[in-house]
Design a protein around this motif. Structure first.
Motif, PDB file in Angstrom:
ATOM      1  N   ALA A   1       0.935  -1.225   0.369  1.00 50.45           N
ATOM      2  CA  ALA A   1      -0.371   0.101  -0.190  1.00 50.45           C
ATOM      3  C   ALA A   1       0.290   1.283  -0.111  1.00 50.45           C
ATOM      4  CB  ALA A   1      -0.856  -0.483   1.388  1.00 50.45           C
ATOM      5  N   LEU A   2       2.103   1.274   0.459  1.00 47.95           N
ATOM      6  CA  LEU A   2       2.778   2.305   0.933  1.00 47.95           C
ATOM      7  C   LEU A   2       3.840   2.127  -0.204  1.00 47.95           C
ATOM      8  CD1 LEU A   2       4.475   4.728   2.105  1.00 47.95           C
ATOM      9  CD2 LEU A   2       6.625   2.972   3.325  1.00 47.95           C
ATOM     10  N   LEU A   3       4.084   1.879  -1.364  1.00 46.47           N
ATOM     11  CA  LEU A   3       4.624   1.713  -2.569  1.00 46.47           C
ATOM     12  C   LEU A   3       3.729   1.986  -3.179  1.00 46.47           C
ATOM     13  CD1 LEU A   3       6.958   1.411  -4.277  1.00 46.47           C
ATOM     14  CD2 LEU A   3       6.045  -1.256  -5.307  1.00 46.47           C
ATOM     15  N   ILE A   4       2.206   2.135  -3.663  1.00 40.90           N
ATOM     16  CA  ILE A   4       1.274   2.464  -4.775  1.00 40.90           C
ATOM     17  C   ILE A   4       0.990   3.881  -4.391  1.00 40.90           C
ATOM     18  CG2 ILE A   4      -1.069   2.425  -5.091  1.00 40.90           C
ATOM     19  CD1 ILE A   4      -0.729  -0.453  -4.220  1.00 40.90           C
ATOM     20  N   LEU A   5       0.900   4.415  -3.113  1.00 40.84           N
ATOM     21  CA  LEU A   5       0.574   5.275  -2.371  1.00 40.84           C
ATOM     22  C   LEU A   5       1.545   6.626  -3.373  1.00 40.84           C
ATOM     23  CD1 LEU A   5      -1.716   5.019   0.543  1.00 40.84           C
ATOM     24  CD2 LEU A   5      -2.689   5.129  -1.128  1.00 40.84           C
ATOM     25  N   MET A   6       2.919   6.432  -2.890  1.00 40.56           N
ATOM     26  CA  MET A   6       4.197   7.192  -3.262  1.00 40.56           C
ATOM     27  C   MET A   6       4.011   7.134  -4.435  1.00 40.56           C
ATOM     28  SD  MET A   6       6.988   5.054  -1.035  1.00 40.56           S
ATOM     29  CE  MET A   6       8.365   5.616  -1.653  1.00 40.56           C
ATOM     30  N   SER A   7       3.234   6.093  -5.182  1.00 43.93           N
ATOM     31  CA  SER A   7       4.019   6.359  -6.532  1.00 43.93           C
ATOM     32  C   SER A   7       2.655   7.118  -7.758  1.00 43.93           C
ATOM     33  CB  SER A   7       4.121   5.103  -7.454  1.00 43.93           C
ATOM     34  OG  SER A   7       5.070   3.854  -6.653  1.00 43.93           O
TER      35      SER A   7
ATOM     36  N   SER B   1       3.630  16.187 -11.157  1.00 41.69           N
ATOM     37  CA  SER B   1       5.572  16.391 -11.534  1.00 41.69           C
ATOM     38  C   SER B   1       6.125  15.249 -10.257  1.00 41.69           C
ATOM     39  CB  SER B   1       4.982  17.648 -11.409  1.00 41.69           C
ATOM     40  OG  SER B   1       4.285  18.438 -10.282  1.00 41.69           O
ATOM     41  N   SER B   2       5.204  15.266  -9.011  1.00 42.06           N
ATOM     42  CA  SER B   2       7.020  15.324  -8.269  1.00 42.06           C
ATOM     43  C   SER B   2       5.622  13.510  -7.426  1.00 42.06           C
ATOM     44  CB  SER B   2       6.131  16.213  -6.995  1.00 42.06           C
ATOM     45  OG  SER B   2       5.182  16.383  -6.439  1.00 42.06           O
ATOM     46  N   ASN B   3       6.589  12.372  -6.800  1.00 41.89           N
ATOM     47  CA  ASN B   3       5.870  11.526  -5.335  1.00 41.89           C
ATOM     48  C   ASN B   3       5.765  11.982  -3.847  1.00 41.89           C
ATOM     49  OD1 ASN B   3       5.872   9.122  -7.649  1.00 41.89           O
ATOM     50  ND2 ASN B   3       7.926   9.759  -6.965  1.00 41.89           N
ATOM     51  N   MET B   4       4.104  12.631  -3.949  1.00 40.49           N
ATOM     52  CA  MET B   4       4.205  12.764  -2.557  1.00 40.49           C
ATOM     53  C   MET B   4       3.546  11.492  -1.462  1.00 40.49           C
ATOM     54  SD  MET B   4       4.842  15.730  -2.367  1.00 40.49           S
ATOM     55  CE  MET B   4       4.038  16.554  -0.839  1.00 40.49           C
ATOM     56  N   ILE B   5       3.266  11.723  -0.004  1.00 41.74           N
ATOM     57  CA  ILE B   5       2.299  11.142   0.521  1.00 41.74           C
ATOM     58  C   ILE B   5       1.524  11.951   1.116  1.00 41.74           C
ATOM     59  CG2 ILE B   5       2.143   9.514   2.451  1.00 41.74           C
ATOM     60  CD1 ILE B   5       5.371   8.515   2.002  1.00 41.74           C
ATOM     61  N   THR B   6       0.239  12.184   0.709  1.00 40.41           N
ATOM     62  CA  THR B   6      -0.606  13.202   0.929  1.00 40.41           C
ATOM     63  C   THR B   6      -1.432  12.731   2.203  1.00 40.41           C
ATOM     64  OG1 THR B   6      -2.170  12.320  -0.180  1.00 40.41           O
ATOM     65  CG2 THR B   6      -0.901  13.227  -1.473  1.00 40.41           C
TER      66      THR B   6
ATOM     67  N   SER C   1      -4.429  12.948   2.456  1.00 37.02           N
ATOM     68  CA  SER C   1      -6.103  11.884   2.062  1.00 37.02           C
ATOM     69  C   SER C   1      -4.780  10.358   2.206  1.00 37.02           C
ATOM     70  CB  SER C   1      -6.460  11.984   0.994  1.00 37.02           C
ATOM     71  OG  SER C   1      -4.914  11.985  -0.165  1.00 37.02           O
ATOM     72  N   ASP C   2      -3.667   9.986   1.533  1.00 39.87           N
ATOM     73  CA  ASP C   2      -2.774   8.958   1.910  1.00 39.87           C
ATOM     74  C   ASP C   2      -2.563   8.383   3.002  1.00 39.87           C
ATOM     75  OD1 ASP C   2      -3.058   8.471  -1.182  1.00 39.87           O
ATOM     76  OD2 ASP C   2      -0.667   9.423  -0.551  1.00 39.87           O
ATOM     77  N   GLY C   3      -2.345  10.020   4.429  1.00 33.02           N
ATOM     78  CA  GLY C   3      -2.142   9.318   5.642  1.00 33.02           C
ATOM     79  C   GLY C   3      -3.648   8.566   6.364  1.00 33.02           C
ATOM     80  N   PHE C   4      -4.239   9.521   5.444  1.00 32.32           N
ATOM     81  CA  PHE C   4      -5.956   9.090   7.182  1.00 32.32           C
ATOM     82  C   PHE C   4      -6.421   7.706   5.781  1.00 32.32           C
ATOM     83  CE2 PHE C   4      -6.707  13.689   7.179  1.00 32.32           C
ATOM     84  CZ  PHE C   4      -7.222  13.359   8.240  1.00 32.32           C
ATOM     85  N   ILE C   5      -5.706   6.935   4.932  1.00 29.71           N
ATOM     86  CA  ILE C   5      -6.124   5.217   4.388  1.00 29.71           C
ATOM     87  C   ILE C   5      -4.899   5.128   5.728  1.00 29.71           C
ATOM     88  CG2 ILE C   5      -4.941   4.149   2.169  1.00 29.71           C
ATOM     89  CD1 ILE C   5      -6.338   5.923   0.214  1.00 29.71           C
ATOM     90  N   PHE C   6      -4.020   5.201   5.854  1.00 30.90           N
ATOM     91  CA  PHE C   6      -2.941   4.332   6.598  1.00 30.90           C
ATOM     92  C   PHE C   6      -3.808   4.598   7.665  1.00 30.90           C
ATOM     93  CE2 PHE C   6       1.414   5.819   3.603  1.00 30.90           C
ATOM     94  CZ  PHE C   6       1.169   3.886   3.370  1.00 30.90           C
ATOM     95  N   LEU C   7      -4.221   5.251   7.822  1.00 28.79           N
ATOM     96  CA  LEU C   7      -4.778   5.127   9.714  1.00 28.79           C
ATOM     97  C   LEU C   7      -5.628   4.015   9.226  1.00 28.79           C
ATOM     98  CD1 LEU C   7      -4.660   9.054  10.922  1.00 28.79           C
ATOM     99  CD2 LEU C   7      -2.898   6.816  11.621  1.00 28.79           C
ATOM    100  N   LEU C   8      -6.107   4.355   8.259  1.00 25.76           N
ATOM    101  CA  LEU C   8      -7.732   3.734   8.569  1.00 25.76           C
ATOM    102  C   LEU C   8      -7.928   2.241   7.996  1.00 25.76           C
ATOM    103  CD1 LEU C   8     -11.166   3.560   8.010  1.00 25.76           C
ATOM    104  CD2 LEU C   8     -10.215   3.424   5.360  1.00 25.76           C
TER     105      LEU C   8
ATOM    106  N   LEU D   1       4.545  14.446   2.716  1.00 27.14           N
ATOM    107  CA  LEU D   1       6.168  14.054   2.517  1.00 27.14           C
ATOM    108  C   LEU D   1       6.247  13.827   1.214  1.00 27.14           C
ATOM    109  CD1 LEU D   1       5.527  11.432   5.745  1.00 27.14           C
ATOM    110  CD2 LEU D   1       6.737  14.080   5.566  1.00 27.14           C
ATOM    111  N   ALA D   2       7.605  14.519   0.532  1.00 29.26           N
ATOM    112  CA  ALA D   2       7.659  14.321  -0.500  1.00 29.26           C
ATOM    113  C   ALA D   2       8.632  13.175  -0.521  1.00 29.26           C
ATOM    114  CB  ALA D   2       8.140  15.947  -1.085  1.00 29.26           C
ATOM    115  N   VAL D   3       8.328  11.876  -1.815  1.00 29.18           N
ATOM    116  CA  VAL D   3       9.435  11.214  -1.205  1.00 29.18           C
ATOM    117  C   VAL D   3      10.397  11.064  -2.810  1.00 29.18           C
ATOM    118  CG1 VAL D   3       9.126   8.700  -1.543  1.00 29.18           C
ATOM    119  CG2 VAL D   3       6.979   9.962  -0.942  1.00 29.18           C
TER     120      VAL D   3
END
Length: 317
Positions: A112-118, A126-131, A133-140, A264-266
């Motif tokens: 899930a981490l690999l998918i959400l940061m790609s 233009s850039s890879n970010m863990i946004t 909304s991604d953070g809320f998905i992780f917490l879910l 977070l910028a990756v």
């Protein structure tokens, strides 16, 4: 001076995590919570608290590479060197159905981490970010995991016979111990991030490398100490369960909370490390299902992989 403060920070993190785990575990015993619930939640969360503190502080200070590198580096360190050394000291039996389900859950969180940061590859950004909304998905995902663990704990409670709590375990002492541990973790984490970053710049190291090495190893020392002591006491489920639980918390809680606070910028370099983390989780799953134990030979292989990986990322920098 930065080196001295870095060491002081690590000492505070390790001691603080120890107090936090002991105090929290005793509070759980006072509440008559089953031991399995303590191992999967309090011990795993307690030993992951340095990673959480460091990554959240790094996110607040805009050091995204340190925040992400710390989590990925810690997880690789846990799977390879911590499990490797623990298994080398005493073969880790994998009998519990819980652990056999937790390792696939760790794999799911890693993918899930690999998918959400790609973002560049999957969405053409233009850039890879863990946004956020991604953070809320992780917490879910984390809430689903916690529900699963609590369900197991409640089932085991019906069958378990609770031992009387020793008289020397009191509410006041353990609440104070837990709060002091938490304070030491927060203050130590701040020292580690600030001084680790200063040292990185002075040595010409990148933030990503510092996050993957110095900070990742430092914040994983509680897992190392806990798992090795558990292995020496022949409590193999705690040794392995602590690592698997910690890795789940690192991805879902630490990165989840950090990215909700500040997206977070990756770094491009981290992708190789995340893929390696996924491969190592699969290897751990294979090892644990082969005869349902991780023996000395597998432990040596895992520890050797970490040494090779460390040389690789230093050369890569």
């Amino acid at each position: 001076m930065a080196y001295v403060l870095l060491v002081v920070g690590f000492i505070l993190l390790i001691k603080g995590a120890g107090y936090f785990v002991d105090g929290s575990s005793n509070i759980a015993r006072l509440l008559q919570v089953p031991p399995i619930l303590i191992g999967l939640t309090i011990v795993a969360f307690g030993t992951s608290s340095p990673e959480a503190t460091v990554s959240i502080i790094a996110a607040l200070e805009g050091s995204a590479d340190v925040a992400v590198g710390n989590v990925v580096g810690s997880n690789i360190f846990n799977i390879t060197l911590v499990v490797g050394l623990a298994a080398f000291l005493y073969p880790l039996k994998v009998e519990s159905e819980t652990i056999r389900k937790e390792i696939p859950f760790t794999l799911l969180a890693s993918v899930a981490l690999l998918i959400l940061m790609s973002d560049i590859f999957l969405q053409g950004f233009s850039s890879n970010m863990i946004t956020r909304s991604d953070g809320f998905i992780f917490l879910l995902f984390l809430s689903i995991f916690m529900y699963y663990v609590i369900e197991i704990g409640l089932k085991s409670r019906k069958n378990a016979v609770n031992e009387p709590t020793p008289k020397n375990i009191t509410w006041g002492k353990n609440i104070v111990m837990t709060l002091l541990g938490l304070a030491a973790i927060i203050f130590g984490g701040d020292l580690v991030v600030d001084n680790g970053t200063k040292i990185a710049y002075s040595l010409g190291m990148s933030e990503t490398l510092v996050g993957l090495t110095i900070i990742a190893i430092g914040t994983s020392l509680p897992e190392l100490v806990t798992s090795i002591s558990a292995a020496l006491k022949k409590q193999s489920e705690i040794a392995l369960g602590n690592i698997v639980g910690s890795n789940i918390f690192n991805i879902l809680f630490v990165l989840g909370a950090s990215s909700v606070i500040s997206p977070l910028a990756v770094s491009d370099k981290v992708f190789t490390d995340v893929v390696l983390m996924i491969i190592l989780t699969v290897v751990l799953l294979v090892f644990s299902r082969t005869g349902f134990k991780i023996g000395k030979r597998e432990g040596f292989v895992l520890a050797a992989v970490y040494v090779i990986y460390l040389v690789y990322i230093i050369v890569r920098n």
